[in-house]
Motif scaffolding. Sequence first.
Motif, PDB file in Angstrom:
ATOM      1  N   SER A   6       0.840  -1.195   0.000  1.00 23.40           N
ATOM      2  CA  SER A   6       0.000   0.000   0.000  1.00 23.40           C
ATOM      3  C   SER A   6       0.874   1.242   0.000  1.00 23.40           C
ATOM      4  O   SER A   6       2.088   1.176   0.137  1.00 23.40           O
ATOM      5  N   ALA A   7       0.237   2.366  -0.149  1.00 21.61           N
ATOM      6  CA  ALA A   7       0.964   3.624  -0.210  1.00 21.61           C
ATOM      7  C   ALA A   7       1.675   3.933   1.089  1.00 21.61           C
ATOM      8  O   ALA A   7       2.605   4.730   1.130  1.00 21.61           O
ATOM      9  N   THR A   8       1.233   3.327   2.197  1.00 19.87           N
ATOM     10  CA  THR A   8       1.857   3.606   3.497  1.00 19.87           C
ATOM     11  C   THR A   8       3.032   2.681   3.780  1.00 19.87           C
ATOM     12  O   THR A   8       3.710   2.848   4.793  1.00 19.87           O
ATOM     13  N   ASP A   9       3.271   1.681   2.934  1.00 19.93           N
ATOM     14  CA  ASP A   9       4.396   0.784   3.145  1.00 19.93           C
ATOM     15  C   ASP A   9       5.709   1.521   2.917  1.00 19.93           C
ATOM     16  O   ASP A   9       5.766   2.474   2.129  1.00 19.93           O
ATOM     17  N   LEU A 212       0.436  -3.748  -9.450  1.00 18.82           N
ATOM     18  CA  LEU A 212       0.086  -2.855  -8.347  1.00 18.82           C
ATOM     19  C   LEU A 212       1.340  -2.324  -7.663  1.00 18.82           C
ATOM     20  O   LEU A 212       1.397  -1.155  -7.257  1.00 18.82           O
ATOM     21  N   VAL A 213       2.355  -3.162  -7.536  1.00 18.44           N
ATOM     22  CA  VAL A 213       3.619  -2.709  -6.957  1.00 18.44           C
ATOM     23  C   VAL A 213       4.253  -1.643  -7.844  1.00 18.44           C
ATOM     24  O   VAL A 213       4.735  -0.613  -7.362  1.00 18.44           O
ATOM     25  N   GLN A 215       2.764   0.390  -9.887  1.00 16.26           N
ATOM     26  CA  GLN A 215       2.003   1.631  -9.758  1.00 16.26           C
ATOM     27  C   GLN A 215       2.409   2.406  -8.508  1.00 16.26           C
ATOM     28  O   GLN A 215       2.573   3.630  -8.537  1.00 16.26           O
ATOM     29  N   ARG A 216       2.575   1.687  -7.391  1.00 15.08           N
ATOM     30  CA  ARG A 216       2.963   2.362  -6.153  1.00 15.08           C
ATOM     31  C   ARG A 216       4.355   2.971  -6.274  1.00 15.08           C
ATOM     32  O   ARG A 216       4.598   4.096  -5.840  1.00 15.08           O
ATOM     33  N   GLY A 219       4.467   6.257  -8.068  1.00 15.90           N
ATOM     34  CA  GLY A 219       3.868   7.404  -7.398  1.00 15.90           C
ATOM     35  C   GLY A 219       2.612   7.865  -8.096  1.00 15.90           C
ATOM     36  O   GLY A 219       2.230   7.357  -9.151  1.00 15.90           O
ATOM     37  N   PRO A 220       1.924   8.867  -7.545  1.00 16.63           N
ATOM     38  CA  PRO A 220       0.687   9.368  -8.151  1.00 16.63           C
ATOM     39  C   PRO A 220       0.961  10.055  -9.479  1.00 16.63           C
ATOM     40  O   PRO A 220       2.019  10.677  -9.654  1.00 16.63           O
ATOM     41  N   GLU A 355       0.387   4.151 -14.728  1.00 16.39           N
ATOM     42  CA  GLU A 355      -1.017   4.465 -14.457  1.00 16.39           C
ATOM     43  C   GLU A 355      -1.941   4.198 -15.646  1.00 16.39           C
ATOM     44  O   GLU A 355      -3.149   4.066 -15.482  1.00 16.39           O
TER      45      GLU A 355
END
Length: 424
Positions: A6-9, A212-213, A215-216, A219-220, A355
């Motif tokens: 997740s983004a908080t990892d 998914l990794v 993408q994280r 970054g946005p 993205e």
Amino acid sequence: MPSAPSATDPPLTDEARHALYRRSLIVVVVSQVFGGAGLAAGVTVGALLAQDMLGNDSLAGLPTALFTLGSALTAFAVGRLTQRTGRRGGLAAGFAAGALGAVGIVTAAVADRPVLLFLSLFVYGAGTATNLQARYAGTDLAPPGRRATAVSIALVSTTAGAVGGPLSVDLLGEFAVSVGLPALTGPFVLAAVAFAVAGLVLFVFLRPDPYLVAQRLAGPPAVASTAPAGTDKGVVVGATVMVLTQVAMVAIMTMTPVHMRHHDRGLGQIGLVISLHIAAMFLPSLVTGRLVDRLGSRPVAVAAAVTLLAAGIVAAVAPGDSVAGLTIALILLGLGWNFGLISGTTYIVESTTPETRARTQGSVDVLIALSGAGGGAASAVITDATSFATLSLAGGLLALLLIPVLVWQRRPSHTATPGAAPRP
């Protein structure tokens, strides 16, 4: 079970990212071995099964057209599903649908129901599309200078199943007859099992999801970002390379079994030619990937055009009863397709960002599938109206259209593409 970060990892170290890349690639390789066995069925005996059930050579290209149309719909769906949920769910669902389609083909042959055959061939196409889409999963976490090699590893792993299926067509036919099924359904029995296992491997083991990794890690997306001109150009060129090579390959490949059967070649000889063709489609991938990473996509795409032209010429001049001549032609045909697919895929990967990458990849594979469907359907009509030699020459000449496209691509864009390959 583990899920995507997740983004908080905390940020991944280079070592951790490389470990995830290797793990994802291993899972993709295992699934591709089984997926290759599934896709070979339609290539090897699909046209022959339709010929037997319909009694009409002009419709022999219909199976290829139908399962290729099914693969087009699946490519679109898998691309969109991957964009939202990651590679694992989309690829597993696609393989499951392919297995269901293979079961339907066997059922249609037993019941002698052409309509069910056509519907099932369409659904079976989901497996072939998913097998092709899986090549992208190996690139999600690949270092920029290793993306073509990652594609090639995924493709070469398809060889074992894809070559083994046609080589064992006689054995599979004997098995089918022994359990009360028509001989030509044997490869589709294998396809049902193989696609199901491929989907299960991805669903269980492709964790954390590499897309998914990626993408994280990217970054946005930038708020005001639009695709630069160079990006659009790279996608157009990559798509065109793969579309033209697909049409040329599918058109000639589809009618080769029918052409050989007309000259009294048996299933064993047909299976041998097709298996060597499929080996040429996938086995050279490791070399091709390294060439693309080292030289860039353009020289390899030019090689695709030249090789496909040579394949068309050899197929046109080879006597119809010459297994050796048609084998050489089909090996060249597979090699040209390999050059086109890996160079074109690398264009797409290098010209997109995480993205939007999966959605773009799915859309491009729709074009590839639709072009293959058109080539498969037209191949039987052209051969019936003219000859197999005319079809082969037309396919080879079509591939030469790659040259002006690549010349256009050489013109410099005003805007550089972020993350693009240094030598596209």
